[in-house]
Design an enzyme around this catalytic site. Structure first.
Site, PDB file in Angstrom:
ATOM      1  N   GLY A 337       0.822  -1.208   0.000  1.00  0.00           N
ATOM      2  CA  GLY A 337       0.000   0.000   0.000  1.00  0.00           C
ATOM      3  C   GLY A 337       0.849   1.248   0.000  1.00  0.00           C
ATOM      4  O   GLY A 337       2.050   1.211   0.288  1.00  0.00           O
ATOM      5  N   GLY A 339       0.294   5.807   0.530  1.00  0.00           N
ATOM      6  CA  GLY A 339      -0.604   6.922   0.774  1.00  0.00           C
ATOM      7  C   GLY A 339       0.168   8.203   0.929  1.00  0.00           C
ATOM      8  O   GLY A 339       1.351   8.292   0.580  1.00  0.00           O
ATOM      9  N   GLY A 340      -0.507   9.218   1.467  1.00  0.00           N
ATOM     10  CA  GLY A 340       0.104  10.531   1.552  1.00  0.00           C
ATOM     11  C   GLY A 340       1.326  10.580   2.437  1.00  0.00           C
ATOM     12  O   GLY A 340       2.285  11.281   2.146  1.00  0.00           O
ATOM     13  N   GLY A 342       3.259   7.859   3.484  1.00  0.00           N
ATOM     14  CA  GLY A 342       4.283   6.849   3.305  1.00  0.00           C
ATOM     15  C   GLY A 342       3.797   5.611   2.596  1.00  0.00           C
ATOM     16  O   GLY A 342       2.686   5.556   2.078  1.00  0.00           O
ATOM     17  N   SER A 343       4.670   4.600   2.576  1.00  0.00           N
ATOM     18  CA  SER A 343       4.377   3.320   1.938  1.00  0.00           C
ATOM     19  C   SER A 343       4.378   2.222   2.987  1.00  0.00           C
ATOM     20  O   SER A 343       5.044   2.329   4.026  1.00  0.00           O
ATOM     21  CB  SER A 343       5.421   3.017   0.867  1.00  0.00           C
ATOM     22  N   VAL A 344       3.650   1.134   2.726  1.00  0.00           N
ATOM     23  CA  VAL A 344       3.506   0.040   3.677  1.00  0.00           C
ATOM     24  C   VAL A 344       3.989  -1.249   3.033  1.00  0.00           C
ATOM     25  O   VAL A 344       3.658  -1.548   1.885  1.00  0.00           O
ATOM     26  CB  VAL A 344       2.035  -0.110   4.136  1.00  0.00           C
ATOM     27  N   LYS A 357       5.434   0.400   8.060  1.00  0.00           N
ATOM     28  CA  LYS A 357       5.086   1.651   7.397  1.00  0.00           C
ATOM     29  C   LYS A 357       6.313   2.555   7.362  1.00  0.00           C
ATOM     30  O   LYS A 357       6.866   2.920   8.402  1.00  0.00           O
ATOM     31  CB  LYS A 357       3.942   2.343   8.145  1.00  0.00           C
ATOM     32  N   ASP A 453      -8.738  11.694  10.898  1.00  0.00           N
ATOM     33  CA  ASP A 453      -8.663  11.150   9.536  1.00  0.00           C
ATOM     34  C   ASP A 453      -9.364   9.798   9.457  1.00  0.00           C
ATOM     35  O   ASP A 453      -8.824   8.823   8.929  1.00  0.00           O
ATOM     36  CB  ASP A 453      -7.202  11.019   9.095  1.00  0.00           C
TER      37      ASP A 453
END
Length: 641
Positions: A337, A339-340, A342-344, A357, A453
């Site tokens: 995954g 997102g804004g 970082g990456s997972v 993460k 969020d």
């Protein structure tokens, strides 16, 4: 015939028949064409007016010289919409979506003994096709050019074929996954893409920095909403760019495309560089080297301010080295995954399955990192994601969580993911689990914690579909004697409460976001979905109108017959969501009251204000007017999977 839910896939090229980047599918209200994978972006929708609530039997068929689209529930001989095709005397015919995203009709002519092709989709604007000018090409009024022309600088691109500019452009220096400092950006003003799915709200610098630190990111698109913030989209796939100076676009907001490139080379030869170095003052060079060595020596012996701060945080979980997490994730090769923030990545530490993460935006990432470590590390609840450990080493900031086998909630409730619909019992359990997790944050911690969020991407599901709230990077802490706090706009468009307009908020902004998520779970669709017809794009608007007409149940997920067996409970949950969506914060319940409703010990408030339109729709409408293409606002993934 192509039935609802089926896909017609394009090939990679004319000679490679593996699945490519484009597909056509049928939804209950017509035919759609999509490009890309993460996320798929719609570039065509048939202008039908079918019943999008109850129909699950839509299909398209090629017959009688037309592509016929049926969306009505009852079968009739007359289609809801027809795309009429060229007539003529042909033996055979078929429709195929080609590698370039064009849906074409192929016919074998009796007279000339050859295949004749023609476009099927009624797309008037040539720039609306994802590859109208090939990769990296800029489309303006149907004309193609390379970014060099817009930048008016030395050639950074090569034209694929000078005789056919529509084939696109090539970067002279190919991108590699090295350090962020080895890459730079080419800023293309007034430039967008055929379709944008904005990931999150941030500022321009963090949008660019997140792209620099994400190896899969090839371009960052930023839409300025004011002087300090806007919408950001990180593109892992490059299609054609579109100039918003073209007459078909309305320029209400400033838009930039930041194209990632390797650090620009100087045009000097090795011989010239050597001469310059010889001529340079040896004394100056020596003094610079000595200064650098002194600074480096001091830094190597003194811990940084951030390291002091991190070490002094109370109740920290296990601290891992960067090398150990690199090994655990296979050198960060198993990405699950992005997102804004970082990456997972999926990994294993010993026999424990983990999600790691990696925070990619350095400046904002450090703040988010400290917040998550301090907040999540000090709380423990069955419906909050478990933080196992962290890494704080030089510029590396990583968080280690329990791995959630069923991923995030969004892939289970939105129809476009093609997952089997959840039954009512599972949906109710998820709604209750999230409510209990938020109630703990709001009421049972030493300080009130506002998540800020809440969205399906930040709700993770374990192997038993137990829901856990994740990603505390935007969280704010309230002292018990604080009724409100003032903070800058943060969160995800589509889930923002109206009070964000004033920047003075309470923990009840989470109640509003929770109400949106509950409605999405019950309706099986996104709150903001610009792939829908205009009157159905905003779920909150539809909820408002249906509630006023006492027809809320018309909105329930049509994919699930199980929901129809529990209409009383579904209706009660919809009214609970309406209670959470009140524009006036004083009329919203507390999260503890929500849990009591879910447990059956309290009734839902019935005296509700049904005027629900708010900041999210205002922002989305303004962005939509700026670009006739889809502005579907979502976040791919913020929390770990």
């Amino acid at each position: 015939m192509l039935h609802v839910g089926q896909k017609l896939m394009a090939s990679i090229s004319d000679t490679n028949w593996a699945n490519g980047r484009f597909y056509v599918t049928v939804r209950s209200n017509g035919i759609y064409a999509f490009a890309g994978v993460n996320p798929p972006l719609a570039y065509y929708q048939s202008p039908t007016g079918g019943n999008i609530i109850t129909n699950t039997s839509a299909y398209i068929a090629l017959r009688n010289g037309s592509l016929e689209i049926f969306t009505s529930f009852r079968r009739t001989e007359e289609p809801d919409y027809q795309i009429r095709l060229p007539t003529g005397d042909y033996d055979r015919e078929f429709v195929r979506i080609d590698w370039d995203g064009h849906l074409r009709l192929y016919r074998w002519g009796k007279g000339n003994g050859s295949w004749v092709s023609s476009d099927v989709l009624d797309i008037a604007d040539p720039c609306s096709y994802p590859l109208s000018c090939g990769e990296y090409g800029i489309c303006s009024g149907g004309q193609c050019s390379c970014p060099d022309a817009a930048l008016r600088q030395s050639r950074l691109f090569d034209v694929v074929d000078p005789r056919e500019l529509s084939l696109g452009c090539l970067l002279r220096d190919s991108l590699s996954c090295g350090s962020a400092q080895e890459a730079s950006f080419l800023a293309l003003p007034n430039t967008t893409q055929f379709n944008i799915v904005y990931n999150w709200t941030t500022n321009e610098e963090h949008c660019k920095l997140s792209c620099l630190n994400d190896c899969s990111c090839k371009a960052a698109f930023f839409l300025h909403m004011d002087n300090s913030s806007g919408f950001c989209f990180l593109a892992s796939e490059i299609f054609s760019f579109v100039s918003v100076n073209a007459p078909s676009y309305s320029i209400n907001f400033s838009s930039y495309a930041f194209v990632k490139d390797q650090e620009h080379r100087t045009g000097l030869s090795k011989e010239k560089i050597a001469i310059i170095l010889v001529i340079s003052s040896s004394t100056f060079v020596a003094s610079v080297l000595i200064t650098v060595l002194i600074i480096l020596r001091r830094k190597s012996t003194e811990p940084t301010e951030d390291e002091h701060t991190i070490d002094q945080l109370p109740g920290l979980p296990t601290r891992f080295s960067f090398e150990s997490l690199k090994l655990a994730t296979g050198d960060f090769s198993r990405k699950i995954g992005a997102g804004g923030s970082g990456s997972v990545f999926e990994g294993h530490i010993g026999d424990k399955h983990v999600a790691v993460k990696r925070l990619d935006g350095i400046n904002q990432g450090e703040m988010e990192f400290l917040m998550e470590v301090q907040t999540v590390g000090s709380i423990n609840h069955i419906h909050l994601v478990n933080l196992i450990g962290f890494c704080a080493e030089k510029s590396h900031r990583l968080l280690v969580y329990d791995y959630m086998p069923n991923g995030s909630l969004d892939k289970w409730i939105f129809a476009n993911y093609q997952a089997a619909p959840l039954d009512w019992e599972t949906r109710l359990k998820i709604i209750t689990d999230v409510g209990r997790g938020l109630a703990y944050l709001h009421s049972d911690c030493r300080q009130t914690i506002a998540h800020l969020d809440i969205k399906p991407q930040n709700i993770l599901l374990d192997e038993m579909f137990c829901a856990k709230v994740s990603d505390f990077g935007l969280a704010k802490l309230f002292d018990r004697d604080q009724s409100t706090i003032m903070t800058r706009l943060r969160g995800t468009p589509g889930y923002l409460a109206p009070e964000w307009l004033t920047s003075v908020i309470t923990e009840k902004v989470d109640l509003y976001s929770y109400g949106i998520v509950v409605m999405e779970i019950l309706c099986g669709r996104r709150n903001l979905d610009y792939s829908q017809p205009e009157e159905s794009r905003h779920l909150v608007s539809m909820v408002q109108e249906k509630a006023k007409d006492d027809q809320l149940l018309d909105l329930i997920d049509s994919r699930s017959t199980d929901l129809e067996l529990h209409l009383d409970e579904v209706f009660r949950m919809m009214n609970l969501a309406l209670w959470c969506l009140q524009v006036d914060t004083s009329k919203r319940p507390s999260m503890s009251m929500v849990v009591k409703v879910l447990e059956g010990s309290m009734a839902v408030e019935t005296d509700l204000d049904l005027d629900l339109v708010n900041i999210d729709l205002m922002v989305a409408n303004r962005a939509a007017r700026w670009n006739d293409a889809t502005v579907q606002i979502e976040s791919i993934l913020s929390g770990p999977r």
